[in-house]
Design a protein around this motif. Structure first.
Motif, short mmCIF file in Angstrom:
data_model
loop_
_atom_site.label_atom_id
_atom_site.label_comp_id
_atom_site.label_asym_id
_atom_site.label_seq_id
_atom_site.Cartn_x
_atom_site.Cartn_y
_atom_site.Cartn_z
N VAL A 125 0.83 -1.20 0.00
CA VAL A 125 0.00 0.00 0.00
C VAL A 125 0.88 1.26 0.00
O VAL A 125 1.90 1.32 0.69
CB VAL A 125 -0.93 0.00 1.22
CG1 VAL A 125 -1.78 1.27 1.26
CG2 VAL A 125 -1.81 -1.25 1.23
N GLY A 126 0.45 2.27 -0.77
CA GLY A 126 1.11 3.57 -0.73
C GLY A 126 2.16 3.73 -1.81
O GLY A 126 2.45 2.82 -2.59
N THR A 127 2.76 4.92 -1.83
CA THR A 127 3.79 5.24 -2.81
C THR A 127 5.08 5.76 -2.18
O THR A 127 6.01 6.11 -2.89
CB THR A 127 3.27 6.29 -3.81
OG1 THR A 127 2.87 7.47 -3.08
CG2 THR A 127 2.09 5.75 -4.61
N ALA A 128 5.13 5.82 -0.86
CA ALA A 128 6.33 6.30 -0.18
C ALA A 128 7.48 5.32 -0.37
O ALA A 128 7.27 4.15 -0.71
CB ALA A 128 6.04 6.49 1.31
N SER A 129 8.69 5.77 -0.14
CA SER A 129 9.86 4.93 -0.32
C SER A 129 9.81 3.70 0.59
O SER A 129 9.48 3.80 1.77
CB SER A 129 11.13 5.72 -0.02
OG SER A 129 12.27 4.87 -0.08
N ILE A 130 10.12 2.55 0.03
CA ILE A 130 10.18 1.31 0.82
C ILE A 130 11.57 0.69 0.71
O ILE A 130 11.74 -0.52 0.89
CB ILE A 130 9.10 0.30 0.37
CG1 ILE A 130 9.16 0.08 -1.15
CG2 ILE A 130 7.73 0.76 0.81
CD1 ILE A 130 8.20 -0.98 -1.65
N ASN A 270 5.87 3.83 7.90
CA ASN A 270 5.10 2.63 8.24
C ASN A 270 4.76 1.88 6.95
O ASN A 270 4.53 2.49 5.90
CB ASN A 270 3.83 3.01 8.98
CG ASN A 270 4.10 3.86 10.21
OD1 ASN A 270 5.16 3.73 10.83
ND2 ASN A 270 3.18 4.74 10.55
N ILE A 271 4.71 0.56 7.05
CA ILE A 271 4.44 -0.28 5.88
C ILE A 271 3.19 -1.10 6.12
O ILE A 271 3.09 -1.84 7.10
CB ILE A 271 5.61 -1.23 5.59
CG1 ILE A 271 6.91 -0.46 5.33
CG2 ILE A 271 5.27 -2.16 4.43
CD1 ILE A 271 6.91 0.34 4.06
#
Length: 283
Positions: A125-130, A270-271
């Motif tokens: 979920v999301g587009t932030a850096s992982i 958060n992931i």
């Protein structure tokens, strides 16, 4: 003369019967294959259903919370790829404690020469850096030298290979740091987000550089390299000697567990992710 002919005929008959018996009952291969698969289906959306008393499904949960939050793991009935359920994981960002939450299957016996295929579907979920998020670990805890204990850090006591986002944000790669190898990195295929993605990881296991390593994402091959993918006794001895530690890799050396989820979340955020249709095949 007649008697000799009868004896000769009997020998021929016995020979053909013997051949027929061997053909109908071929010798079993000494190598045993193994397959474990799970789609995280439940009757009541309860996580406990993944851990039946007969041990036929998962073994346990690995969860390390950061100091300021509690990670979550549950059964989802709203986001899934097949069936009616998937595994949902929420791993808060790490602080002084390395955040992780995943599900674990023990009792494996993966040795050098085995062909291993691990397959799973992920929805991140999301587009932030992982970058640096770890999704799958294959580990050998029994091969750690008990005389060394946690003097080298408790996080390193289960050497193995892992799938990790590397190379800038979201490029899934094969991480080998825990067996003193370099990361097999790719930066051509960014991991799709907010959709279901199929990951297939294939290996021919070896403690030398002739091991085979292949990673496929949604049908696209992103890594195909040879290289070590099991702990090597000589490599471990030399690495530890450089730090003044006498280390003996325990034998027999084999991978006995696989973990999937957020096996570590050292990212800055958060992931939340979902996992479905997991399988591991050993030949």
């Amino acid at each position: 003369m007649k008697r000799h002919k009868l004896i000769f005929l009997s020998i021929i008959i016995l020979f053909f019967f013997g051949c027929d018996k061997d053909e109908n009952n071929p010798k079993e291969s000494l190598a045993e294959s193994f397959l474990f698969e799970d789609g995280f289906e439940t009757q009541n959306d309860l996580l406990d259903e993944l851990f039946p008393s007969n041990g036929s499904r998962w073994s346990n949960i690995q969860q390390t919370n950061p100091s300021n939050a509690i990670n979550e793991i549950s059964i989802s009935d709203t986001e899934f790829n097949e069936g009616q359920n998937a595994l949902r994981v929420l791993a808060y960002q790490s602080d002084s404690d390395l955040s992780k939450v995943d599900i674990e299957k023990n009792g494996l016996n993966i040795i050098s020469g085995d062909k291993v295929t691990i397959k799973a579907d992920f929805y991140i979920v999301g587009t932030a850096s992982i970058e640096n998020l770890l999704l799958i670990d294959l580990e050998c805890c029994s091969c750690w030298d008990p005389t060394v204990g946690d003097n080298y850090g408790s996080e390193n006591q289960c050497p193995g290979v892992r799938l990790m986002m590397s190379g800038g944000n979201d490029f899934l790669s094969i991480e080998r740091g825990k067996i003193s190898g370099t990361t097999m990195q790719q930066t051509n295929f960014p991991f799709p987000r907010n959709q279901w993605v199929t990951v297939q990881w294939e290996m021919t296991m070896s403690e030398s550089e002739n091991g085979f390593n292949r990673l496929v994402i949604d049908g696209t091959e992103v890594i195909n390299e040879v290289g070590m993918n099991m702990p090597n006794a000589e490599v471990f001895r030399d690495v530890f000697l450089n730090q003044g530690i006498d280390f003996t890799l325990q034998e027999p050396t084999f991978y006995e567990r696989v973990q999937i989820g957020a096996t570590a979340n050292p990212t800055a955020g958060n992931i939340e992710l979902f996992v479905d249709d997991f399988s591991i095949k050993v030949e």
